[in-house]
Design an enzyme around this catalytic site. Structure first.
Site, PDB file in Angstrom:
ATOM      1  CB  THR A  81      -0.921   0.003   1.226  1.00  0.00           C
ATOM      2  OG1 THR A  81      -0.144  -0.113   2.418  1.00  0.00           O
ATOM      3  CG2 THR A  81      -1.919  -1.128   1.162  1.00  0.00           C
ATOM      4  CB  CYS A  82       4.172   2.083   1.329  1.00  0.00           C
ATOM      5  SG  CYS A  82       5.096   0.637   0.791  1.00  0.00           S
TER       6      CYS A  82
END
Length: 1142
Positions: free
Chosen positions: A1109-1110
């Site tokens: 998700t980063c």
């Protein structure tokens, strides 16, 4: 001279003693000036000697005459006659008193004794029945005697003026001065009233009246100085005292004598002396601050009599410029130096209102002859004076008048006290009976006896009292209270106007007949009825204005019936109920055109009269909107049906838009302020609970909106002080951003951030990952605490790039490098932890949407307020970087961040149970004392109960039917303001470290949540595909990628949102499309060994997809079948499994 002498030439050169030509000329000029000065000095000395000798001779003669006079009166034995009183007593007395006291401006004890003696003799003579002894007989005697009587009486008036100025508390022999002045005033009152003369007969009555008029005309003239003396005397009175009752009553009675001379209906040029008396009275007496406070009740009744007020009104109206100039010159001559002094014209307004409206019954008794004429003049006079006062105070403010840079706090307090006392004099205007009586007189034809030379406008203005006249009065009062009332501002006037039954409806009906088309604001009307409704001139059509005035009586009938409690007639009933809600719904036709043609010129395009009416309506309705609840507004639809609410909103929207676009002058500032406030209140209510078509708010700017970059530049450049007066698109986007579509405003917001980043880059600040970025180390289990400790103190430096290093639960650094992605993960993780209800900083509303709001218990946590401020910076960082957070805040909380008003009905989204209880109290029909409520609220924290007072002494104040509205708003204020404001202020401080407040105000509360967490619409799969990058060997033509997009389209909308959240940590799409997703959506190839037959039924890949998700990266194995991919994706996105960087 020897002609034979040989001329010799000296060859030795110039001598040091010789001077140049210029120096010689300067020397000669200086000598000439010295001689001229010597001549002037000699002439001046001769003049001074001459004046001094004259003074000495006159003083010596006056002393000798005084001694002879005293000796004569001490031993006189002759028979007293009127001639003896005039020639031997009064004549020498007036000479030596004038020489020894009046010219010295000081009264000696000896002169006081002489005055007592003289006045007693004169009073005895006047009261005598003997014509030979009575001094008044001279007035009706021969021509020579009458001239002597008039001359001596005029000198006694001048002496009386002098004595009045000496009646101050600093005078040593004040009691003696008051005594002799009382005697002299008593004499003058008798001399100016021939009916009280003992020698009057039918034969000489006309002569007596003629003599009286001569004296009265002199009293009213500037030469006597009498009104100036009365003014100075009254201003020395600190309060009404018994010892001065006689002299005060006598002085004012004598000042009113000119008014009792036969007066024409209007000021008459044939009687200039009488006119001068009224001018003197208005400019010198009515300008005395708080005049009514100094006078006994008997005098107040005299001053408020029609015979005094009516001539004053006529004089002010017909000699307006002259009167105002006199007042201005008087102010300059008195050299007022007190800070925050009220202009004299303001005291005229206050005194007139106080005298004309001492009480409800005294406001012109209807039994008086022609009371409507009184109301007409009263309204026109107040408006005339108020406009002059406002021209003085509005441009610079009352605090800047006679500004003293060394003014102390005591002077400031004194100035506020003066303003409060001035406003107190205007209180009758704030009473409903005041408005009711004016409305009762409006529209009636009034017979006016006007001077044939009077202007046509003056005659017309005095014939009827119309709605516009009353509106002008109250519009001026609103502006005066704004400037002069340091405590409440215009609230007293607005409270009365807002809650006056039917008043706001009548105002709107009058405006609607002039400003808006008669058959609605539709496209057809705009195209086919332009000739009927166009406003191409500065003023509205004469026909509409005339129709407005003629119909004003009918429109006020309902209002007056509601005042008096009478039942309306059949026709009136129809008019009264015509504005009640019907069964129809709000018209949402997208074809409606809400750009009101008649207002496209802004405030400049409408007449002064209609502008005044519009200002009053906007100010009053804005005040009413604050207290209207949703039941009244949407269900009962009072005071207007929703259809009319739309028309009001469209009218205000058009007026404000074009007013900002074209610019307005200072004269339109009040109108624009009130219109903007009313528009904002309607717009915010519509945002919370829509009642208008979305096209309504966009309509004015649909053809004139500028490019995004231009709008952003003008918004940034425009100074705050010039928002209303400088025509620019920046003014429009600052005050009315809603005329721009939401998507365009998001573009403007992004443009602001891009410009800020560019300016920071030029200043050398770090804007991308690198060696100079801010480095922090964060433990996975303590993200909030570590982030707060390392980032809370850097303030706006948080705009720079952050290098994040995570430490896992084992205490070891996590693998991987941060190239911006870990910063996003850090922001996502810290908000997830801090916004969780278990953490204690925020709680969720009990409504279905579960919005975030600061928890009241946060104030009790360690560093609770500082933590909320830090979270404001985190949210600001997310907005600054374009990172979406899957959270939404309560509208009440966002309203505080945006600096906007929270309606009482917004409490329903914060605490529905409390809202229902308050509405129950509001509409309770019984006795509220039965409910045993008081002005307190009980709060619980950690099992301990605490009682908080809603106002001082609240626990001892029961809720009754009379104060229930106060209780409801106090409770709502506690929940919506007092309880939230400390947290919203802290959050705001942190948020605005990164995001400018001006940028935030582009959006409403709902739009702010969209800006933070993305749109709540379904995901556009095609848009996502166009803005997706592929790594690891995938491309758009890869088989697995084609299968992925087929599966993605086949998902339910909720499943697509879960997939988006799985990859990006936010379930919503970016507002302007996936082009603005940061970082870009990536699909990374995860190679897996599979059978060649997997695509047609063999064993497919068993590995589950994963995500970073980063980096917004989906790690997708090489599935061969769509069914397998769908199954694995659904399992992954619904499992809520944790992960590390991989």
């Amino acid at each position: 001279m020897d002609l034979n002498r040989k001329h010799k030439v000296s060859l030795r050169g110039a001598s040091s003693g010789e001077i140049s030509r210029d120096a010689l000329l300067a020397k000669v000029s200086q000598e000439r000036e010295l001689r001229s000065y010597a001549r002037r000095a000699n002439a001046a000395s001769l003049f001074i000697q001459r004046v001094w000798r004259s003074y000495i001779v006159r003083k010596k003669a006056a002393i000798e005459i005084q001694e002879e006079w005293e000796n004569l009166l001490s031993c006189h034995s002759v028979t007293l006659t009127k001639s003896w009183v005039s020639s031997r007593v009064l004549r020498p007395f007036l000479f030596f008193v004038r020489s020894l006291s009046v010219q010295h401006q000081k009264i000696q004890a000896r002169e006081i004794h002489c005055m007592q003696t003289c006045f007693k003799i004169l009073l005895e003579s006047i009261n005598s029945n003997d014509q030979g002894y009575n001094f008044c007989s001279l007035a009706v005697g021969t021509s020579e005697d009458s001239k002597t009587w008039a001359c001596q009486t005029r000198r006694m008036v001048s002496l009386c003026s002098f004595l009045l100025t000496e009646c101050n508390y600093s005078q040593e022999r004040i009691k003696d001065v008051i005594g002799v002045n009382a005697l002299l005033l008593r004499i003058l009152i008798v001399l100016t009233d021939p009916k009280s003369w003992k020698i009057i007969t039918n034969e000489n009555f006309e002569d007596a009246e003629t003599a009286k008029k001569i004296i009265i005309q002199f009293i009213g003239s500037c030469k006597s100085g009498y009104y100036s003396a009365v003014r100075r005397y009254i201003k020395t009175l600190t309060k009404h005292t018994d010892e001065r009752l006689v002299i005060t009553t006598s002085a004012v009675t004598l000042a009113l004598r000119p008014f009792h001379v036969k007066q024409p209906a209007f000021v008459d040029d044939n009687q200039p002396d009488t006119n001068l008396a009224v001018e003197e009275y208005v400019s010198l007496i009515l300008t005395i601050p708080r005049l009514v406070c100094y006078l006994p009740s008997a005098l107040i009744r005299a001053l408020k009599h029609k015979s005094i007020l009516m001539p004053s009104f006529h004089t002010i109206l017909l000699l307006k410029d002259k009167i105002l100039n006199i007042i201005s010159e008087m102010e300059n001559s008195e050299k007022q130096s007190c800070t925050m002094e009220i202009p004299s014209v303001g005291w005229v307004i206050g005194n007139i209102i106080s005298l004309a409206t001492v009480s409800e019954t005294d406001f012109m008794d209807p039994q008086e002859s022609n009371p409507e004429m009184f109301y007409v003049l009263y309204v026109h006079v107040i408006v005339t004076l108020a406009e002059n006062l406002l021209s003085q105070v509005e441009s610079v403010g009352i605090q800047d008048i006679h500004l003293d840079i060394e003014a102390t706090s005591n002077e400031t307090e004194k100035g506020n006290s003066v303003k409060i006392s001035f406003v107190e004099m205007l209180r009758p205007v704030c009473q409903q009976w005041h408005l009711a009586k004016l409305l009762a007189a409006s529209g009636k034809e009034i017979r006016v006896i006007a001077d044939k030379d009077a202007s046509t406008s003056s005659k017309k203005g005095s014939e009827t009292l119309g709605l516009l006249d009353i509106a002008r009065l109250y519009s001026c009062m609103l502006r005066i209270f704004c400037v002069m009332n340091p405590v409440l501002g215009p609230l007293p006037v607005l409270n009365m106007l807002s809650f006056c039954p039917g008043y706001i409806v009548s105002l709107w009906n009058s405006l609607e007949s002039v400003l808006l088309p008669e058959n609605g604001c539709t496209a057809d009307d705009a195209s086919h009825g332009s000739a009927k409704t166009s406003w191409n001139t500065r003023s509205p059509s004469e026909k509409k204005l005339k129709h407005l005035k003629n119909d004003s009586v009918n429109k006020w009938v309902n209002v007056l019936n509601k005042f008096s409690g009478k039942s309306p007639g059949p026709r009136e009933h129809v008019e009264c109920t015509s504005d009640q809600p019907g069964s129809g719904q709000v018209n949402e036709s997208t074809n409606d055109v809400w750009d009101v043609e008649t207002l496209r010129g802004g405030p400049v395009g409408i007449s002064k009269e209609v502008s005044c009416l519009l200002h009053l309506f906007c100010a009053t309705y804005a005040h009413l909107l604050v207290v209207l609840d949703d039941i009244q507004f949407y269900e009962k639809q009072v005071p207007f049906m929703l259809e009319k609410q739309q028309r009001i909103a469209s009218m205000l929207n058009t007026l404000v838009y074009y007013g900002l676009l074209r610019g307005t002058g200072p004269e339109s500032r009040q109108l624009m302020d009130s219109a903007i406030r009313c528009l904002h209140l309607l717009y915010e209510r519509d945002c919370r609970h829509p009642f208008c078509a979305s096209a309504l708010w966009l309509s004015p700017g649909r053809t004139s909106r500028p490019p995004i970059a231009f709008a952003a530049r003008t918004h940034e450049v425009l100074p705050t002080s010039d928002v209303l007066t400088t025509p620019s698109m920046g003014s429009v986007i600052t005050i009315t951003p809603h005329v721009f579509p939401f998507e365009e405003r998001v573009h403007v917001f992004r443009e602001f951030i891009s410009k800020d980043k560019a300016s920071r880059k030029m200043a050398g600040e770090v804007d991308a990952p690198g060696a100079r970025s801010i480095e922090i180390v964060v433990r996975r289990g303590h993200v909030v605490e570590d982030g707060f400790q390392q980032l809370n103190s850097i303030g706006s430096r948080l705009k720079s790039s952050i290098h994040v290093s995570f430490v896992n639960e084992s205490g070891l650094p996590e693998a991987g490098l941060d190239y911006g992605g870990l910063s996003k993960e850090f922001l996502t993780d810290i908000t997830k932890a801090a916004f969780a209800t278990e953490y204690g900083l925020f709680s969720q509303t009990p409504t279905s949407d579960r919005l975030l709001v600061p928890s009241p218990s946060a104030r009790h946590l360690e560093n609770g307020i500082q933590m909320i401020e830090f979270l404001g910076r985190i949210v600001g960082k997310a907005l600054y970087e374009g990172i979406l957070l899957d959270y939404s805040f309560s509208h009440v909380f966002i309203q505080k961040l945006l600096g906007r008003y929270s309606f009482i009905d917004e409490l329903s989204g914060l605490d529905p149970e409390l809202y229902r209880n308050l509405m129950y109290v509001k509409h309770y029909d019984g006795d509220l004392k039965e409910l045993c409520l008081d002005f307190t609220v009980t709060e619980e924290f950690c099992g301990k109960m605490s009682i908080i007072e809603l106002k001082p002494g609240g626990k001892d104040t029961s809720v009754t039917n009379e104060n229930k509205m106060q209780y409801i708003h106090a409770m709502a204020d506690y929940k919506l303001n007092r309880q939230i404001v400390p947290f919203s202020n802290a959050f705001y401080r942190g948020l605005t470290d990164l995001i400018s407040p001006a940028w935030l105000k582009l959006f409403n509360a709902h739009e702010f949540n969209q800006l933070l967490s993305g749109g709540n619409h379904d995901i556009d799969v095609d848009d996502l595909r166009r803005n997706t990058k592929y790594t690891g060997g995938y491309s758009d033509s890869s088989r697995t990628i084609k299968i992925f997009w087929e599966v993605m389209k086949g998902f339910e909308p909720s499943e697509r949102c879960l997939l988006l959240k799985f990859v990006t940590s936010c379930s919503r799409a970016p507002l302007l499309g996936f082009k603005y997703l940061q970082p870009t959506f990536i699909i990374h190839k995860v190679s897996c060994d599979t059978s060649l037959w997997a695509a047609i039924g063999g064993q497919d890949v068993e590995r589950l997809p994963s995500a970073s998700t980063c980096y917004n990266t989906l790690k997708l194995p090489t599935y061969k079948r769509a069914s397998t991919m769908r199954e694995k994706l659904l399992y992954a996105i619904t499992s809520n499994a944790g992960f590390e960087l991989s």
